[in-house]
Motif scaffolding. Sequence first.
Motif, PDB file in Angstrom:
ATOM      1  N   ALA A 116       0.852  -1.182   0.000  1.00  0.00           N
ATOM      2  CA  ALA A 116       0.000   0.000   0.000  1.00  0.00           C
ATOM      3  C   ALA A 116       0.892   1.237   0.000  1.00  0.00           C
ATOM      4  O   ALA A 116       1.831   1.334   0.788  1.00  0.00           O
ATOM      5  CB  ALA A 116      -0.915  -0.003   1.219  1.00  0.00           C
ATOM      6  N   GLY A 117       0.593   2.150  -0.906  1.00  0.00           N
ATOM      7  CA  GLY A 117       1.390   3.352  -1.022  1.00  0.00           C
ATOM      8  C   GLY A 117       2.379   3.329  -2.164  1.00  0.00           C
ATOM      9  O   GLY A 117       2.920   4.386  -2.538  1.00  0.00           O
ATOM     10  N   ASP A 118       2.657   2.145  -2.737  1.00  0.00           N
ATOM     11  CA  ASP A 118       3.471   2.097  -3.949  1.00  0.00           C
ATOM     12  C   ASP A 118       2.745   2.874  -5.049  1.00  0.00           C
ATOM     13  O   ASP A 118       1.506   2.929  -5.079  1.00  0.00           O
ATOM     14  CB  ASP A 118       3.669   0.657  -4.418  1.00  0.00           C
ATOM     15  N   SER A 119       3.492   3.458  -5.972  1.00  0.00           N
ATOM     16  CA  SER A 119       2.904   4.277  -7.022  1.00  0.00           C
ATOM     17  C   SER A 119       3.195   3.720  -8.406  1.00  0.00           C
ATOM     18  O   SER A 119       4.276   3.176  -8.654  1.00  0.00           O
ATOM     19  CB  SER A 119       3.440   5.715  -6.954  1.00  0.00           C
ATOM     20  N   LEU A 120       2.208   3.840  -9.291  1.00  0.00           N
ATOM     21  CA  LEU A 120       2.356   3.478 -10.691  1.00  0.00           C
ATOM     22  C   LEU A 120       2.047   4.692 -11.556  1.00  0.00           C
ATOM     23  O   LEU A 120       1.067   5.415 -11.308  1.00  0.00           O
ATOM     24  CB  LEU A 120       1.396   2.350 -11.061  1.00  0.00           C
ATOM     25  N   TYR A 121       2.874   4.908 -12.561  1.00  0.00           N
ATOM     26  CA  TYR A 121       2.672   5.976 -13.533  1.00  0.00           C
ATOM     27  C   TYR A 121       2.660   5.322 -14.903  1.00  0.00           C
ATOM     28  O   TYR A 121       3.609   4.613 -15.263  1.00  0.00           O
ATOM     29  CB  TYR A 121       3.783   7.022 -13.422  1.00  0.00           C
ATOM     30  N   VAL A 134       2.278   1.706 -23.013  1.00  0.00           N
ATOM     31  CA  VAL A 134       3.347   2.340 -23.780  1.00  0.00           C
ATOM     32  C   VAL A 134       4.586   2.500 -22.896  1.00  0.00           C
ATOM     33  O   VAL A 134       5.710   2.243 -23.319  1.00  0.00           O
ATOM     34  CB  VAL A 134       2.892   3.707 -24.318  1.00  0.00           C
ATOM     35  N   ALA A 135       4.377   2.943 -21.660  1.00  0.00           N
ATOM     36  CA  ALA A 135       5.478   3.096 -20.707  1.00  0.00           C
ATOM     37  C   ALA A 135       4.915   2.971 -19.304  1.00  0.00           C
ATOM     38  O   ALA A 135       3.738   3.283 -19.057  1.00  0.00           O
ATOM     39  CB  ALA A 135       6.181   4.438 -20.886  1.00  0.00           C
ATOM     40  N   LEU A 136       5.754   2.509 -18.378  1.00  0.00           N
ATOM     41  CA  LEU A 136       5.338   2.304 -16.983  1.00  0.00           C
ATOM     42  C   LEU A 136       6.498   2.685 -16.073  1.00  0.00           C
ATOM     43  O   LEU A 136       7.647   2.341 -16.352  1.00  0.00           O
ATOM     44  CB  LEU A 136       4.932   0.853 -16.765  1.00  0.00           C
ATOM     45  N   ARG A 137       6.172   3.397 -15.007  1.00  0.00           N
ATOM     46  CA  ARG A 137       7.152   3.671 -13.953  1.00  0.00           C
ATOM     47  C   ARG A 137       6.569   3.187 -12.634  1.00  0.00           C
ATOM     48  O   ARG A 137       5.428   3.514 -12.291  1.00  0.00           O
ATOM     49  CB  ARG A 137       7.471   5.162 -13.874  1.00  0.00           C
ATOM     50  N   TYR A 138       7.341   2.383 -11.917  1.00  0.00           N
ATOM     51  CA  TYR A 138       6.932   1.870 -10.606  1.00  0.00           C
ATOM     52  C   TYR A 138       7.822   2.509  -9.553  1.00  0.00           C
ATOM     53  O   TYR A 138       9.059   2.486  -9.666  1.00  0.00           O
ATOM     54  CB  TYR A 138       7.070   0.346 -10.576  1.00  0.00           C
ATOM     55  N   VAL A 139       7.204   3.074  -8.523  1.00  0.00           N
ATOM     56  CA  VAL A 139       7.935   3.708  -7.432  1.00  0.00           C
ATOM     57  C   VAL A 139       7.438   3.120  -6.117  1.00  0.00           C
ATOM     58  O   VAL A 139       6.298   3.367  -5.716  1.00  0.00           O
ATOM     59  CB  VAL A 139       7.735   5.240  -7.425  1.00  0.00           C
ATOM     60  N   PRO A 140       8.252   2.316  -5.440  1.00  0.00           N
ATOM     61  CA  PRO A 140       7.805   1.709  -4.178  1.00  0.00           C
ATOM     62  C   PRO A 140       7.755   2.743  -3.059  1.00  0.00           C
ATOM     63  O   PRO A 140       8.436   3.769  -3.092  1.00  0.00           O
ATOM     64  CB  PRO A 140       8.877   0.647  -3.900  1.00  0.00           C
ATOM     65  N   VAL A 141       6.951   2.442  -2.069  1.00  0.00           N
ATOM     66  CA  VAL A 141       6.839   3.301  -0.896  1.00  0.00           C
ATOM     67  C   VAL A 141       8.184   3.282  -0.151  1.00  0.00           C
ATOM     68  O   VAL A 141       8.901   2.275  -0.178  1.00  0.00           O
ATOM     69  CB  VAL A 141       5.687   2.802   0.008  1.00  0.00           C
ATOM     70  N   PRO A 142       8.567   4.390   0.484  1.00  0.00           N
ATOM     71  CA  PRO A 142       9.834   4.389   1.234  1.00  0.00           C
ATOM     72  C   PRO A 142       9.889   3.244   2.240  1.00  0.00           C
ATOM     73  O   PRO A 142       8.919   2.953   2.933  1.00  0.00           O
ATOM     74  CB  PRO A 142       9.816   5.752   1.934  1.00  0.00           C
ATOM     75  N   GLY A 143      11.045   2.584   2.320  1.00  0.00           N
ATOM     76  CA  GLY A 143      11.218   1.460   3.223  1.00  0.00           C
ATOM     77  C   GLY A 143      10.919   0.117   2.603  1.00  0.00           C
ATOM     78  O   GLY A 143      11.183  -0.923   3.217  1.00  0.00           O
ATOM     79  N   SER A 144      10.382   0.115   1.377  1.00  0.00           N
ATOM     80  CA  SER A 144      10.066  -1.146   0.703  1.00  0.00           C
ATOM     81  C   SER A 144      11.354  -1.820   0.228  1.00  0.00           C
ATOM     82  O   SER A 144      12.314  -1.159  -0.155  1.00  0.00           O
ATOM     83  CB  SER A 144       9.166  -0.878  -0.503  1.00  0.00           C
ATOM     84  N   PRO A 145      11.383  -3.158   0.242  1.00  0.00           N
ATOM     85  CA  PRO A 145      12.546  -3.861  -0.311  1.00  0.00           C
ATOM     86  C   PRO A 145      12.593  -3.823  -1.841  1.00  0.00           C
ATOM     87  O   PRO A 145      13.598  -4.176  -2.443  1.00  0.00           O
ATOM     88  CB  PRO A 145      12.358  -5.296   0.185  1.00  0.00           C
ATOM     89  N   ASN A 146      11.471  -3.400  -2.457  1.00  0.00           N
ATOM     90  CA  ASN A 146      11.421  -3.334  -3.910  1.00  0.00           C
ATOM     91  C   ASN A 146      12.219  -2.132  -4.426  1.00  0.00           C
ATOM     92  O   ASN A 146      12.423  -1.153  -3.705  1.00  0.00           O
ATOM     93  CB  ASN A 146       9.973  -3.228  -4.390  1.00  0.00           C
ATOM     94  N   HIS A 147      12.616  -2.218  -5.684  1.00  0.00           N
ATOM     95  CA  HIS A 147      13.373  -1.145  -6.310  1.00  0.00           C
ATOM     96  C   HIS A 147      12.535  -0.477  -7.398  1.00  0.00           C
ATOM     97  O   HIS A 147      11.737  -1.143  -8.062  1.00  0.00           O
ATOM     98  CB  HIS A 147      14.662  -1.689  -6.926  1.00  0.00           C
ATOM     99  N   PRO A 148      12.708   0.808  -7.615  1.00  0.00           N
ATOM    100  CA  PRO A 148      11.966   1.484  -8.690  1.00  0.00           C
ATOM    101  C   PRO A 148      12.488   1.049 -10.052  1.00  0.00           C
ATOM    102  O   PRO A 148      13.656   0.688 -10.200  1.00  0.00           O
ATOM    103  CB  PRO A 148      12.256   2.969  -8.438  1.00  0.00           C
ATOM    104  N   PHE A 149      11.614   1.074 -11.043  1.00  0.00           N
ATOM    105  CA  PHE A 149      12.044   0.783 -12.412  1.00  0.00           C
ATOM    106  C   PHE A 149      11.049   1.397 -13.387  1.00  0.00           C
ATOM    107  O   PHE A 149       9.910   1.722 -13.033  1.00  0.00           O
ATOM    108  CB  PHE A 149      12.174  -0.727 -12.658  1.00  0.00           C
TER     109      PHE A 149
END
Length: 337
Positions: A116-121, A134-149
């Motif tokens: 909850a709180g992760d962002s998709l653009y 066409v394009a996707l940006r993923y930004v995890p919530v601060p503190g998440s083990p996931n990485h942005p891409f």
Amino acid sequence: MAEGPEEDDSLAPLAYTPASDSLSAIQPAEPSFPPTDSSEVDTAAADRSAVDSSAADSSAADSSGVEICPWTRIAVEINGSIYGSLAGLTVEPDILGAHVVRCMCWDLDPWRGVSAGDSLYLLVGETGRENRVVALRYVPVPGSPNHPFSVYSFRMTGDNFPSHYYSDGTEVMKLLSTMPVSTFEEMTGPYGEPRGDHTHSGVDFKAPLGTTVRTCRGGTVTRLNWNPEYNGNCVEIDIGAGYREIFLHLESVDGGITVGSVLARGDRVGTVGSTGVTSTAPHIHYQINDERGNPIDPYLFFGSRRRNLPQGDMAVFTAFRESCDCWLSPGTAAGAR
């Protein structure tokens, strides 16, 4: 399928500072494909780009001279599932959600691994294939083990269909070290994907009807056309040590193949179809069962590789990526054009 997500002027862009993609350049060896039949090449697809890479350059401007984004832009904060989070932003959130999941499943578990709180653009529009991302940006919530891409739809020179690529030109999708088809549009069903009361037991490759399907390992045919109401035309091959290679939903099984037939690696098994009530579009369901009859991930069994865009494609791809990045930036990635 709907023409695209509905616009939601009430959706404000999410406040974030995107981190640069920390993706190391990968230089894999080329995966092994079976030989391509000339009849399989989609010349119309080969002549068109994945996304018109000049779209951002040729997009119209409004009366104030501000360039108008040629695609639908969506910014959403994930709350629950990706599919549920997209509800209200598109007529068919399940379809767009499936397209998004296909872009993300190589980096994380999009069903259980988002917070909850992760962002998709997103930029959504025509891409030259079913997947409209066409394009996707993923930004995890601060503190998440996931990485942005970030990923971008682009057609590599020589490919029949576009694929998604990271910022550095590395392909998002992994290819099996040996593939059962030489051309396909997309991997539409990952192994382990949740499907109601079960998980997907194989890998689905969407490909044109009639595309040649070949055995990746070779062996002795043990079953043909069992449970045809659901599996459609199908083949099972004993590939040694108790492991079985399974092909479902074939349009046809090659003539001369019977139980007991011995096939060499790369031999034709049949052609891509959409047979069986569980199939909704032409594709090959490819599955590996272990010696106990349990399905295992073909990507773990065979291994996989990623491709990189050739140097000759990088200038066009970079310009396209930079245009997409402008539209994915804070203040522009709202739900309005």
